[in-house]
Design an enzyme around this catalytic site. Structure first.
Site, PDB file in Angstrom:
ATOM      1  CE1 TYR A   1      29.683 -34.845 -31.323  1.00 42.26           C
ATOM      2  CE2 TYR A   1      28.405 -32.961 -32.078  1.00 42.26           C
ATOM      3  CZ  TYR A   1      29.612 -33.511 -31.701  1.00 42.26           C
ATOM      4  OH  TYR A   1      30.733 -32.731 -31.708  1.00 42.26           O
TER       5      TYR A   1
ATOM      6  CE  LYS B   1      40.253 -46.563 -26.941  1.00 42.91           C
ATOM      7  NZ  LYS B   1      41.710 -46.337 -26.876  1.00 42.91           N
TER       8      LYS B   1
ATOM      9  CG  ASP C   1      44.312 -44.535 -28.514  1.00 44.79           C
ATOM     10  OD1 ASP C   1      43.989 -45.107 -29.575  1.00 44.79           O
ATOM     11  OD2 ASP C   1      44.680 -45.167 -27.503  1.00 44.79           O
TER      12      ASP C   1
ATOM     13  CG  ASP D   1      33.720 -32.027 -32.653  1.00 44.96           C
ATOM     14  OD1 ASP D   1      33.736 -31.020 -33.387  1.00 44.96           O
ATOM     15  OD2 ASP D   1      33.699 -31.966 -31.402  1.00 44.96           O
TER      16      ASP D   1
ATOM     17  CG  ASP E   1      38.462 -28.344 -33.683  1.00 47.74           C
ATOM     18  OD1 ASP E   1      37.619 -28.326 -34.606  1.00 47.74           O
ATOM     19  OD2 ASP E   1      38.394 -27.596 -32.687  1.00 47.74           O
TER      20      ASP E   1
HETATM   21  C1  IPM Z   1      31.797 -28.488 -35.287  1.00 48.30           C
HETATM   22  C2  IPM Z   1      31.403 -27.859 -33.968  1.00 48.30           C
HETATM   23  C3  IPM Z   1      30.027 -28.363 -33.574  1.00 48.30           C
HETATM   24  C4  IPM Z   1      30.102 -29.874 -33.431  1.00 48.30           C
HETATM   25  C5  IPM Z   1      29.458 -27.714 -32.297  1.00 48.30           C
HETATM   26  C6  IPM Z   1      29.440 -26.204 -32.389  1.00 48.30           C
HETATM   27  C7  IPM Z   1      28.089 -28.233 -31.973  1.00 48.30           C
HETATM   28  O1  IPM Z   1      32.373 -28.141 -33.011  1.00 48.30           O
HETATM   29  O2  IPM Z   1      31.080 -28.245 -36.283  1.00 48.30           O
HETATM   30  O3  IPM Z   1      32.808 -29.177 -35.342  1.00 48.30           O
HETATM   31  O4  IPM Z   1      30.463 -30.376 -32.368  1.00 48.30           O
HETATM   32  O5  IPM Z   1      29.791 -30.556 -34.410  1.00 48.30           O
HETATM   33 MG    MG Z   2      34.093 -29.097 -33.769  1.00 44.89          MG
END
Ligand code: IPM
Ligand code: MG
Length: 354
Positions: A138, A189, A221, A245, A249
């Protein structure tokens, strides 16, 4: 306790308004808080030509904690990269030095049927994902899009972690594991990437300081697969910025909806930035149908981690459990036989149950 409130874009203002209702209700019961609002993301760009206006960064630095909604919207996607809403978010994280991002994936029993996985796979799920937030690909240099020797454009990003960056996030992971079931799974990884080979080495050495923690390592993975195959094997997961990240999710959907997943991002002194793990959902913005619970639960994390107010944090979390037990559901967690609830009604229901 001074809290900077940064609603941001899309559903941000709606969901943050519900968390603010909850904080104000606690304040009317005697908790001393001062709230001050500022712009971030597309809202910052519209108001001041910058996704992180100087005044917003200053407010964040002068506050004890920051409550943030979400950033981003299609109308900003064609702006030059430094002006895009996401840059505001990345810069405030970096500027505040909040390197430890805690994303708890907790299944509320009432929502077992809202998950796309079988109830027996997810019931009782309680995972804490510890994501490093201010390093990795990042932020690594060099980066950019440039012409290569063949006259062709090429995109470059760099995955980097220094030893000290790894050590400080690993320490957070170990300490959280000590307060939970003492199982730490480090995700990397290392079979391909040197950056994470170093990560694995340092996390392994540190296990000597935490002999009671059972440490395991998993390639990312495989971790992605195990999260949907048998998620209850995990207690605390620790990983870098980009893997965290993605995995967070994924983990959120085990709990029924990403609209349930809060987060806390802490610096070394527990000053924090609190935001739901989800995005700005521009497709449903302004309709009062978004799920505010992730933001309300983020406010609870703020009370716990920055303000050390376990009692109020638990009050908020219990109120959320009660509204779920009473059948209140925003559309993302709605199942037949429950009560379809708007964003603002959900906020009111939580306040009533405090
Ligand atoms: C998160 C989001 C952010 C990230 C984006 C919006 C920059 O996906 O907070 O997980 O990638 O960290
Ligand atoms: Mg995210």
């Amino acid at each position: 306790m001074k809290i900077a409130v940064l609603p941001g874009d899309g559903i941000g203002p709606e969901i943050v308004a519900q968390a603010v209702k909850v904080l104000k209700a606690l304040a009317s019961d005697g908790m001393k808080i001062e709230l001050e609002q500022a712009h971030i993301g597309g809202a910052g760009y519209d108001a001041a030509g910058d996704p992180l206006p100087e005044a917003t960064m200053k407010l964040a630095q002068d506050s004890d904690a920051v409550l943030l909604g979400a950033v981003g919207g299609w109308q900003y996607d064609t702006l030059p990269r430094p002006m895009r809403p996401e840059q505001g978010l990345l810069r405030i994280r970096k500027g505040m030095g909040v390197f430890a991002n805690l994303r708890p994936a907790l299944l509320y029993p009432e929502l077992a049927s809202a998950s796309t996985l079988k109830p027996e796979v997810v019931s009782g799920l309680d995972i804490m994902i510890v994501r490093e937030l201010t390093g990795d690909i990042y932020f690594g240099q060099p980066r950019g899009i440039q012409l290569n020797e063949n006259g062709e454009r090429e995109g470059i990003n760099t995955m980097r972690y220094s030893e000290s960056e790894i050590r400080r996030i690993a320490k957070v992971g170990y300490e959280i594991a000590m307060k939970r079931n003492r199982k730490l799974c480090s995700v990397d990884k290392a079979n391909v990437l040197e950056t994470t080979e170093l990560w694995r080495e340092i996390v392994t050495v540190m296990n000597k300081d935490y002999p009671d923690v059972e440490l395991s390592h998993m390639y990312v993975d495989n971790a992605a697969m195990q999260l949907v195959r048998a998620p209850k094997q995990f207690d605390v997961m620790i990983t870098g910025n980009i893997f965290g990240d993605i995995l967070s999710d994924e983990a959120s959907m085990l709990t029924g909806s990403i609209g349930m997943l809060p987060s806390a991002s802490l610096d070394a002194c527990n000053k924090g930035l609190y935001e739901p793990s989800h995005g700005s959902a521009p497709d449903i913005a302004g309709q009062d149908i978004a799920n505010p619970l992730a933001t309300i639960l983020s406010a609870a994390m703020m009370l716990r981690y920055t303000f050390n107010n376990e009692e109020s944090a638990t009050r908020v979390e219990n109120a959320v459990k009660k509204v779920l037990a009473q059948g209140y559901r925003t559309v993302d967690i709605y199942t037949e036989g429950t009560r379809k609830t708007s964003c603002s009604e959900m906020g009111d229901a939580v306040v009533k149950n405090l």
